[in-house]
Design a protein around this motif. Sequence first.
Motif, PDB file in Angstrom:
ATOM      1  N   GLY A  44       0.828  -1.192   0.000  1.00 15.77           N
ATOM      2  CA  GLY A  44       0.000   0.000   0.000  1.00 15.77           C
ATOM      3  C   GLY A  44       0.862   1.241   0.000  1.00 15.77           C
ATOM      4  N   LEU A  45       0.298   2.308  -0.497  1.00 17.30           N
ATOM      5  CA  LEU A  45       0.947   3.615  -0.455  1.00 17.30           C
ATOM      6  C   LEU A  45       0.095   4.508   0.434  1.00 17.30           C
ATOM      7  N   ASP A  58      -3.967  13.894  -5.753  1.00 12.20           N
ATOM      8  CA  ASP A  58      -4.188  12.491  -6.091  1.00 12.20           C
ATOM      9  C   ASP A  58      -2.992  11.975  -6.889  1.00 12.20           C
ATOM     10  N   LEU A  59      -2.249  11.067  -6.294  1.00 16.63           N
ATOM     11  CA  LEU A  59      -1.034  10.525  -6.898  1.00 16.63           C
ATOM     12  C   LEU A  59      -1.303   9.441  -7.937  1.00 16.63           C
ATOM     13  N   ARG A  60      -2.503   8.869  -7.923  1.00 16.51           N
ATOM     14  CA  ARG A  60      -2.766   7.703  -8.771  1.00 16.51           C
ATOM     15  C   ARG A  60      -2.540   7.951 -10.259  1.00 16.51           C
ATOM     16  N   PRO A  61      -2.984   9.090 -10.828  1.00 15.73           N
ATOM     17  CA  PRO A  61      -2.716   9.275 -12.262  1.00 15.73           C
ATOM     18  C   PRO A  61      -1.217   9.281 -12.595  1.00 15.73           C
ATOM     19  N   ARG A  62      -0.419   9.944 -11.769  1.00 11.16           N
ATOM     20  CA  ARG A  62       1.021   9.986 -12.045  1.00 11.16           C
ATOM     21  C   ARG A  62       1.654   8.612 -11.849  1.00 11.16           C
ATOM     22  N   TYR A  95       1.848  -1.800  -8.802  1.00 12.30           N
ATOM     23  CA  TYR A  95       2.557  -2.367  -7.654  1.00 12.30           C
ATOM     24  C   TYR A  95       1.768  -2.229  -6.352  1.00 12.30           C
ATOM     25  N   PHE A  96       0.749  -1.371  -6.337  1.00  7.62           N
ATOM     26  CA  PHE A  96       0.039  -1.072  -5.098  1.00  7.62           C
ATOM     27  C   PHE A  96      -1.330  -1.722  -5.070  1.00  7.62           C
ATOM     28  N   ASP A  97      -1.612  -2.377  -3.952  1.00 10.32           N
ATOM     29  CA  ASP A  97      -2.937  -2.957  -3.740  1.00 10.32           C
ATOM     30  C   ASP A  97      -3.919  -1.908  -3.247  1.00 10.32           C
ATOM     31  N   THR A  98      -3.401  -0.854  -2.630  1.00 14.08           N
ATOM     32  CA  THR A  98      -4.239   0.258  -2.193  1.00 14.08           C
ATOM     33  C   THR A  98      -3.396   1.518  -2.144  1.00 14.08           C
ATOM     34  N   LEU A 147       4.634  -4.224   7.603  1.00 15.27           N
ATOM     35  CA  LEU A 147       5.906  -3.535   7.683  1.00 15.27           C
ATOM     36  C   LEU A 147       5.693  -2.195   6.995  1.00 15.27           C
ATOM     37  N   PHE A 148       5.839  -1.122   7.748  1.00 18.24           N
ATOM     38  CA  PHE A 148       5.714   0.208   7.176  1.00 18.24           C
ATOM     39  C   PHE A 148       7.112   0.718   6.853  1.00 18.24           C
ATOM     40  N   VAL A 149       7.313   1.132   5.604  1.00 18.60           N
ATOM     41  CA  VAL A 149       8.590   1.677   5.169  1.00 18.60           C
ATOM     42  C   VAL A 149       8.402   3.168   4.955  1.00 18.60           C
ATOM     43  N   GLY A 150       9.170   3.962   5.682  1.00 17.32           N
ATOM     44  CA  GLY A 150       9.075   5.412   5.581  1.00 17.32           C
ATOM     45  C   GLY A 150      10.430   6.058   5.723  1.00 17.32           C
TER      46      GLY A 150
END
Length: 146
Positions: free
Chosen positions: A49-50, A57-61, A70-73, A105-108
Motif C-alpha cells: 500500500g501507499l 491524487d497521486l494515482r494518475p502519475r 505495484y500497489f494494492d491500495t 511492515l511500514f517503510v518510511g
Amino acid sequence: MFEDVLTREAQCTPTLAKTLYDTMPEQWVPVPGAVDLLQCLRARGCRVGLLSNTGIDLRPRLGDLGLLAYFDTVVLNFEEGLVRPDPRIFRLAADRLAVAASECLFVGDTPHTDGGAVHAGMTSLLIPLAGDEPQLHTAAALLAGS
C-alpha cells in the motif's frame, strides 16, 4: 484542497494555483531504488500500500510511471480526513490491505510522521536519507536477504 492552500496561504492567484496543481505531478519521478523495492516486495508476495500526506491524487502519475500496478491500495490523507502521524490512517491502510496492523511492515523516511505506524502496531523501517533522497536500495537489500 491544494489549490485552496496555495491561494489562501501562498497568495497565488487561482490561475497560478491551478497551473501548479496540474503540472506538479509531472515533476515527480521515482527515487533510485523505488522500483527495485516494489519489485522485491511483490516477489515476496507482499500486499503493498501507499500512504501519503500529499494534497494531490497521486494515482494518475503513478499510472503514467507504470507504478500503480505495484500497489494494492493507495490511501491519501486528503481523501480520508486523517494525517500521518495519526495511527488511525495507518490502521485504515492495513484494513484496506486486509492485513492486521501487527502483520504490516511500514517503510518510511520521516520519523515524526511515519512514527505513527508504530503507534498503530506496525513494524516500521525508517530509510536513511542521503541529502533529501531516501536510500531505498538499503530496504530492498534488507528485505531480499531476509
